[in-house]
Design a protein around this motif. Structure first.
Motif, PDB file in Angstrom:
ATOM      1  N   ARG A  62      52.343  34.688  43.030  1.00 26.90           N
ATOM      2  CA  ARG A  62      53.788  34.464  43.100  1.00 26.90           C
ATOM      3  C   ARG A  62      54.245  33.583  41.942  1.00 26.90           C
ATOM      4  O   ARG A  62      53.539  32.665  41.532  1.00 26.90           O
ATOM      5  CB  ARG A  62      54.140  33.803  44.430  1.00 26.90           C
ATOM      6  CG  ARG A  62      55.628  33.525  44.636  1.00 26.90           C
ATOM      7  CD  ARG A  62      55.890  32.802  45.948  1.00 26.90           C
ATOM      8  NE  ARG A  62      55.532  33.630  47.088  1.00 26.90           N
ATOM      9  CZ  ARG A  62      54.516  33.404  47.889  1.00 26.90           C
ATOM     10  NH1 ARG A  62      53.729  32.351  47.668  1.00 26.90           N
ATOM     11  NH2 ARG A  62      54.250  34.196  48.907  1.00 26.90           N
ATOM     12  N   ALA A  63      55.436  33.865  41.414  1.00 30.16           N
ATOM     13  CA  ALA A  63      56.055  33.041  40.363  1.00 30.16           C
ATOM     14  C   ALA A  63      57.473  32.709  40.791  1.00 30.16           C
ATOM     15  O   ALA A  63      58.250  33.607  41.140  1.00 30.16           O
ATOM     16  CB  ALA A  63      56.057  33.769  39.022  1.00 30.16           C
ATOM     17  N   THR A  64      57.829  31.416  40.778  1.00 31.18           N
ATOM     18  CA  THR A  64      59.161  30.963  41.189  1.00 31.18           C
ATOM     19  C   THR A  64      59.617  29.838  40.274  1.00 31.18           C
ATOM     20  O   THR A  64      58.846  29.310  39.468  1.00 31.18           O
ATOM     21  CB  THR A  64      59.156  30.452  42.648  1.00 31.18           C
ATOM     22  OG1 THR A  64      58.168  29.413  42.767  1.00 31.18           O
ATOM     23  CG2 THR A  64      58.830  31.567  43.623  1.00 31.18           C
ATOM     24  N   ASN A  65      60.892  29.496  40.434  1.00 34.61           N
ATOM     25  CA  ASN A  65      61.446  28.312  39.770  1.00 34.61           C
ATOM     26  C   ASN A  65      61.597  27.209  40.797  1.00 34.61           C
ATOM     27  O   ASN A  65      62.173  27.430  41.868  1.00 34.61           O
ATOM     28  CB  ASN A  65      62.817  28.625  39.157  1.00 34.61           C
ATOM     29  CG  ASN A  65      62.695  29.305  37.809  1.00 34.61           C
ATOM     30  OD1 ASN A  65      61.847  28.935  37.009  1.00 34.61           O
ATOM     31  ND2 ASN A  65      63.536  30.298  37.556  1.00 34.61           N
ATOM     32  N   ALA A  66      61.097  25.998  40.494  1.00 35.91           N
ATOM     33  CA  ALA A  66      61.210  24.856  41.415  1.00 35.91           C
ATOM     34  C   ALA A  66      61.412  23.598  40.594  1.00 35.91           C
ATOM     35  O   ALA A  66      60.578  23.273  39.745  1.00 35.91           O
ATOM     36  CB  ALA A  66      59.958  24.735  42.285  1.00 35.91           C
ATOM     37  N   ASP A  67      62.531  22.915  40.845  1.00 38.34           N
ATOM     38  CA  ASP A  67      62.843  21.655  40.157  1.00 38.34           C
ATOM     39  C   ASP A  67      62.834  21.827  38.643  1.00 38.34           C
ATOM     40  O   ASP A  67      62.366  20.954  37.902  1.00 38.34           O
ATOM     41  CB  ASP A  67      61.851  20.552  40.555  1.00 38.34           C
ATOM     42  CG  ASP A  67      61.898  20.258  42.048  1.00 38.34           C
ATOM     43  OD1 ASP A  67      62.999  20.372  42.625  1.00 38.34           O
ATOM     44  OD2 ASP A  67      60.845  19.917  42.623  1.00 38.34           O
ATOM     45  N   GLY A  68      63.352  22.962  38.173  1.00 32.91           N
ATOM     46  CA  GLY A  68      63.433  23.178  36.738  1.00 32.91           C
ATOM     47  C   GLY A  68      62.121  23.548  36.076  1.00 32.91           C
ATOM     48  O   GLY A  68      62.030  23.545  34.854  1.00 32.91           O
ATOM     49  N   ARG A  69      61.087  23.865  36.878  1.00 33.68           N
ATOM     50  CA  ARG A  69      59.786  24.226  36.312  1.00 33.68           C
ATOM     51  C   ARG A  69      59.378  25.597  36.831  1.00 33.68           C
ATOM     52  O   ARG A  69      59.733  25.985  37.939  1.00 33.68           O
ATOM     53  CB  ARG A  69      58.721  23.201  36.699  1.00 33.68           C
ATOM     54  CG  ARG A  69      59.100  21.768  36.426  1.00 33.68           C
ATOM     55  CD  ARG A  69      58.022  20.795  36.852  1.00 33.68           C
ATOM     56  NE  ARG A  69      56.926  20.757  35.896  1.00 33.68           N
ATOM     57  CZ  ARG A  69      55.869  19.970  36.029  1.00 33.68           C
ATOM     58  NH1 ARG A  69      55.744  19.200  37.077  1.00 33.68           N
ATOM     59  NH2 ARG A  69      54.906  19.977  35.128  1.00 33.68           N
ATOM     60  N   VAL A  70      58.625  26.316  36.010  1.00 38.65           N
ATOM     61  CA  VAL A  70      58.055  27.587  36.440  1.00 38.65           C
ATOM     62  C   VAL A  70      56.790  27.285  37.243  1.00 38.65           C
ATOM     63  O   VAL A  70      55.887  26.614  36.753  1.00 38.65           O
ATOM     64  CB  VAL A  70      57.728  28.484  35.234  1.00 38.65           C
ATOM     65  CG1 VAL A  70      57.051  29.760  35.710  1.00 38.65           C
ATOM     66  CG2 VAL A  70      58.993  28.811  34.457  1.00 38.65           C
ATOM     67  N   VAL A  71      56.746  27.770  38.479  1.00 38.46           N
ATOM     68  CA  VAL A  71      55.619  27.503  39.374  1.00 38.46           C
ATOM     69  C   VAL A  71      54.894  28.819  39.659  1.00 38.46           C
ATOM     70  O   VAL A  71      55.521  29.794  40.096  1.00 38.46           O
ATOM     71  CB  VAL A  71      56.092  26.857  40.691  1.00 38.46           C
ATOM     72  CG1 VAL A  71      54.920  26.675  41.642  1.00 38.46           C
ATOM     73  CG2 VAL A  71      56.742  25.513  40.398  1.00 38.46           C
ATOM     74  N   ILE A  72      53.598  28.841  39.396  1.00 33.91           N
ATOM     75  CA  ILE A  72      52.760  30.020  39.640  1.00 33.91           C
ATOM     76  C   ILE A  72      51.799  29.679  40.764  1.00 33.91           C
ATOM     77  O   ILE A  72      51.013  28.732  40.651  1.00 33.91           O
ATOM     78  CB  ILE A  72      51.997  30.433  38.371  1.00 33.91           C
ATOM     79  CG1 ILE A  72      52.982  30.741  37.237  1.00 33.91           C
ATOM     80  CG2 ILE A  72      51.092  31.622  38.655  1.00 33.91           C
ATOM     81  CD1 ILE A  72      52.315  30.967  35.895  1.00 33.91           C
ATOM     82  N   ASP A  73      51.875  30.428  41.870  1.00 30.24           N
ATOM     83  CA  ASP A  73      51.029  30.195  43.034  1.00 30.24           C
ATOM     84  C   ASP A  73      50.077  31.366  43.231  1.00 30.24           C
ATOM     85  O   ASP A  73      50.474  32.533  43.084  1.00 30.24           O
ATOM     86  CB  ASP A  73      51.868  30.037  44.309  1.00 30.24           C
ATOM     87  CG  ASP A  73      52.593  28.706  44.343  1.00 30.24           C
ATOM     88  OD1 ASP A  73      52.046  27.736  43.808  1.00 30.24           O
ATOM     89  OD2 ASP A  73      53.704  28.641  44.897  1.00 30.24           O
ATOM     90  N   VAL A  74      48.827  31.043  43.580  1.00 31.46           N
ATOM     91  CA  VAL A  74      47.855  32.043  44.009  1.00 31.46           C
ATOM     92  C   VAL A  74      47.362  31.589  45.382  1.00 31.46           C
ATOM     93  O   VAL A  74      46.690  30.561  45.495  1.00 31.46           O
ATOM     94  CB  VAL A  74      46.681  32.161  43.018  1.00 31.46           C
ATOM     95  CG1 VAL A  74      45.674  33.185  43.531  1.00 31.46           C
ATOM     96  CG2 VAL A  74      47.182  32.548  41.629  1.00 31.46           C
TER      97      VAL A  74
END
Length: 463
Positions: free
Chosen positions: A384-396
């Motif tokens: 998954r890739a999302t935006n959180a607090d102005g940062r790109v967050v990549i979750d596995v």
């Protein structure tokens, strides 16, 4: 594991007062104010006691004089005394034995006043014939020889005004001391605080792994410069020691890779010479597999060592995160299908990153490979890739047995393999997650390992 941007900054009101200079100013100011209050109180008490004595002495002397005057001349003398008192500080009265008014400017005997020739306070004052009620006073009453009562009173507000003047003067003196002191202390503390900010800025490259950075040292050679010089010497020693350790490990990995490659080649030749029916071929095949595993470990060690070189950032460019994740999903989808693991891709609207595209692909691929490896058969893995607090967050995220909280730092060390993984599973050689951590440090990303509710592991790259 936290990225370089994860350290909290001490800003705001609480952060401003962390300076030792400002704390010293605050302690000094508090002590000075407390001592001034005590001093004002002591001076006020001594002054009031002194003036009390003067007022009481005046009343007693005047009472002694008036009591010696002939009774027939006393009313006229009291009237003359009242006329001479232009400020209206004194008041007097003459009353018969029954307490009825005879002469003076006091209309009634105050209730509760002892007629004993001693001075007593009158908080409520006395009622004058003019109708005016004098405020706080000291009074003395004496019974004369014919039973009449003579009363003398003096206004006490003069003493209160003197106390007010003393307090006002000392408060002005206090403000003249505190205001310049606090203002000067604040201005003096700005210089050290500015230098602390400069040190904080200079230490950021060190936190990102660049041990070649040094703290600034001014020409003042004060305490901050002494501390910065000590830290710089410490960094030099750490850089030297780490360089020696890194050089030894790199040399070992590099030197052993060549003979291992030769050994694998010789084993392959032995396998070919043996023919298809040779029963020793299975043993040779297992030896080749072990040699390949050793070669892979040495390649991973050299790869991590290469990634720890901060100079690789010069080759960064713009990377399309969505396209990178789609390539990773496409590459590992067959592996997930073979293990009967549902592998999902969840792409939000994310901005491009400035990074090394090949390294980012390698890091995410390692995380996905690790998640599929430890997910149960029939389990689920989500990229998954999302935006959180102005940062790109990549979750596995996976729904496997997870990583215990007390091992999440250990799994980022080289060659560490969790005991919870099970001896019957192919758990690799313990260099996959350290490789991801090295790539994250190189890019300045935050790499964290958390629980994936209700069970499993979630590995996150906050870019």
């Amino acid at each position: 594991m936290n990225g370089p941007d994860a350290a909290p900054r001490q800003d705001g009101l609480s952060g401003r007062w962390r300076s030792s200079t400002k704390r010293l100013i605050l302690v000094y100011g508090t002590f000075f104010v407390a001592w001034t209050v005590v001093l004002v109180g002591a001076i006020r008490w001594q002054t009031a006691s002194y003036l009390d004595g003067i007022v009481d002495s005046i009343l007693e002397q005047r009472l002694r004089y008036l009591s010696s005057v002939e009774r027939a001349h006393l009313p006229a003398l009291l009237a003359a005394t009242t006329q001479l008192d232009l400020r209206g500080l004194m008041a007097s009265g003459l009353f018969d034995a029954q307490g009825h008014y005879v002469a003076g400017d006091i209309e009634h005997l105050p209730e509760g006043l002892a007629i004993d020739g001693r001075v007593h306070p009158l908080p409520e004052g006395v009622q004058r014939i003019s109708g005016e009620r004098a405020g706080r006073m000291h009074a003395v009453a004496l019974r004369l020889g014919d039973g009449a009562v003579m009363l003398l009173a003096r206004d006490y507000r003069v003493v209160d005004q003197v106390g007010t003047i003393i307090r006002s003067g000392l408060l002005w003196a206090l403000s003249l001391t505190l205001v310049p002191g606090l203002l000067g202390g604040y201005l003096l503390s700005r210089g050290p605080l500015r230098r602390v900010r400069d040190i904080e800025t200079a230490i950021q490259p060190v936190m990102r792994g660049d041990l070649g950075a040094r703290l600034p040292v001014s020409e003042r050679r004060d305490e901050l410069d002494m501390l910065a010089a000590i830290v710089n010497r410490m960094l030099e020693q750490i850089e030297r020691l780490l360089g020696e350790v890194k050089g030894v490990s790199d040399s070992i990995a590099h030197d052993l890779r060549t003979p291992l490659t030769r050994l694998r080649t010789q084993l392959h030749r032995v396998q070919q010479l043996g023919g298809d029916g040779d029963p020793r071929n299975q043993l040779v095949e297992r030896c080749i597999v072990e040699a390949d595993a050793l070669l892979e470990r040495f390649r991973a060690l050299l790869r991590i060592s290469e990634l720890e070189d901060i100079g690789r950032r010069a080759g960064f460019g713009t990377v399309d995160v969505g396209e990178t994740l789609r390539r990773v999903h496409e590459l590992y989808a067959p592996l997930a299908e073979e293990k009967e693991v549902a592998f999902a891709l969840d792409l939000g609207s994310v901005a491009p990153l400035r990074a090394d595209g090949h390294l980012l692909f390698e890091a995410i691929g390692n995380l996905v490979d690790n998640a599929i490896k430890f997910a149960p058969r029939g389990g689920h893995v989500v990229l998954r890739a999302t935006n959180a607090d102005g940062r790109v967050v990549i979750d596995v995220a996976d729904d496997g047995r997870g990583i215990p909280a007390d091992e999440r730092d250990a799994v980022l060390r080289r060659f560490y393999r969790s005991a919870a993984s099970g001896a019957d599973e192919a758990v690799g050689h313990g260099l996959g997650l350290p490789l991801v951590a090295a790539i994250a440090r190189l890019h300045g990303y935050a790499f964290t390992i958390d629980d994936n509710a209700p069970h499993g592991t979630r590995m996150r790259l906050a870019c």
